[in-house]
Write an enzyme that holds these catalytic residues in place. Structure first.
Site, short mmCIF file in Angstrom:
data_model
loop_
_atom_site.label_atom_id
_atom_site.label_comp_id
_atom_site.label_asym_id
_atom_site.label_seq_id
_atom_site.Cartn_x
_atom_site.Cartn_y
_atom_site.Cartn_z
N ARG A 193 0.83 -1.22 0.00
CA ARG A 193 0.00 0.00 0.00
C ARG A 193 0.86 1.26 0.00
NH1 ARG A 193 -4.57 -1.79 3.39
NH2 ARG A 193 -5.25 -3.67 2.34
N ARG A 235 -4.15 5.97 1.74
CA ARG A 235 -4.75 7.07 2.48
C ARG A 235 -3.82 7.80 3.44
NH1 ARG A 235 -9.53 3.30 4.16
NH2 ARG A 235 -7.70 1.98 4.03
N ARG A 276 -8.67 11.07 -3.88
CA ARG A 276 -9.82 10.25 -3.44
C ARG A 276 -11.03 11.09 -3.03
NH1 ARG A 276 -12.60 7.48 -2.38
NH2 ARG A 276 -12.39 6.01 -0.67
N ASP A 300 -6.65 -3.16 -7.35
CA ASP A 300 -7.04 -3.91 -6.16
C ASP A 300 -7.16 -5.38 -6.53
OD1 ASP A 300 -8.03 -3.32 -3.24
OD2 ASP A 300 -9.17 -5.00 -4.01
N TYR A 344 -12.90 -13.94 -0.11
CA TYR A 344 -13.80 -12.78 -0.28
C TYR A 344 -15.10 -13.20 -0.98
CZ TYR A 344 -10.54 -9.27 1.36
OH TYR A 344 -9.72 -8.51 2.15
#
Ligand code: CP3
Length: 323
Positions: A2, A6, A15, A51, A128
């Site tokens: 990452r 953020r 974003r 992703d 997932y």
């Protein structure tokens, strides 16, 4: 782990105007956040902005990134008829935006900074798909695996076939190495890993375009390292729960390794960061084939100046190591 995320003001600004999935699907913005992060941090390699879950959409999975909740799948796969409804990904052209982002990123990055492509490993993606999102105990995943191994293997094979096409298309677009993220595989026993996961991960890795290094990473994998090695990869990625020297010994010195600083160390003072980084570099010795990295993803609250400082420290501490 990452790199672009953020914890960076520049990323948050992008974003603020663009939902996460739209950002992934916008090649010039995706390239911009990748390149901004790589230049700000002065890292030695960049990872494309995408992703692991994007490949699920062409399989017929209804994916959403809900604010504050992480990924949500609205049509989880819980039994064999759900598995039958999954779509075979005949071609991966619907993910053209990823390849376009790779081309944009490659042309904007400095030529000496390699660009890494990636995908989720079959187990992590299957978790997932069955759970419908993140999970603590993987009850749905393991129930399908134990109660209907035929359906499980059919789903894992379908995912694996898609991943091979997807990774090879990333490579054709300019990815110079690829990483498989098996982030949640550490929830399995070694015997279950061997039976339900290893053949599938192995088939993905074996079918990646020859000559392109494959990084095989997972977390919570202290009990699985030899099996991950057996599944394949030119580099095995470790989390921080293992000592790098012991883990390297276990997977064998004929494979490269990546890791393994606890990302939470980035919240500590810089003295602690230096001590911990040095401990990892020392445990790698002067042996070739160690890629310094975090043991998992950077958290959104991480002070960006500590990440910049860590990169500098690692460069300084490892300078001249290999002559
Ligand atoms: O490092 C990079 O710059 C590359 C980009 C990247 C992202 N996801 C962007 C992202 C990579 C390599 C991933 C991989 C990924 N995605 C994994 C494997 C790595 C790992 O951490 O184990 C997993 C499990 C996912 C699934 C996923 N995507 C989750 C669980 C979440 C929510 C996380 C959270 O804290 O909210 C995401 C969202 C996501 N993927 C973000 C980013 C930058 C945050 C989204 C946002 O901007 O709101």
């Amino acid at each position: 782990m990452r790199q672009a995320g953020r914890y960076m003001r520049e990323y948050r600004e992008v974003r603020a105007k663009t939902p996460f999935l739209d950002l992934c699907k916008n090649p010039s913005l995706a390239a911009e956040v990748t390149v901004t992060a790589a230049e700000r941090l002065k890292v030695d390699a960049a990872i494309i902005f995408a992703d692991i879950l994007l490949i699920l959409e062409p399989m017929g999975i209804d994916l959403e990134f809900a604010r504050g909740e992480g990924p949500v799948i609205h049509n989880p796969v819980r039994n064999s008829s759900d598995v039958d409804r999954l779509r075979e990904v005949e071609d991966v052209n619907s993910l053209e935006f990823v390849y376009e982002a790779i081309r944009h990123t490659r042309s904007a990055l400095k030529p000496d900074i390699p660009l890494i492509g990636f995908c989720g490993a079959p187990f992590t993606l299957a978790s997932y798909v069955t759970e419908g999102g993140g999970s603590k105990n993987y009850v749905h995943t393991k129930r399908l695996m134990y109660d209907d191994p035929g359906a499980w293997h059919a789903m894992m094979s379908l995912i694996s076939r898609a991943l091979v096409k997807y990774l090879n298309a990333q490579i054709a677009a300019g990815a110079q190495a690829v990483q498989l993220f098996d982030s949640w595989v550490g929830c399995l026993s070694p015997d279950d890993y061997r039976e339900f996961v290893l053949p599938h991960t192995q088939s993905v890795i074996n079918n990646v375009t020859k000559g392109v290094p494959v990084i095989h990473f997972g977390t919570g994998t202290a009990a699985l390292l030899e099996l991950m090695r057996e599944a394949g990869g030119d580099v095995i990625g470790f989390d921080w729960r293992v000592r790098l020297d012991e883990a390297w010994q276990r997977v064998g010195h004929d494979v490269a390794v990546m890791g393994n600083l606890d990302p939470i160390v980035l919240f500590a003072g810089q003295d602690v960061m230096r001590t911990q980084a040095k401990r990892i570099l020392d445990s790698a010795g002067a042996r070739r084939g160690h890629i310094f990295n975090l043991g998992h993803g950077i958290l959104p609250e991480t002070p960006v100046e500590n990440v910049v400082a860590l990169v500098e420290m690692v460069h300084e501490l490892s300078h001249g190591l290999h002559g």
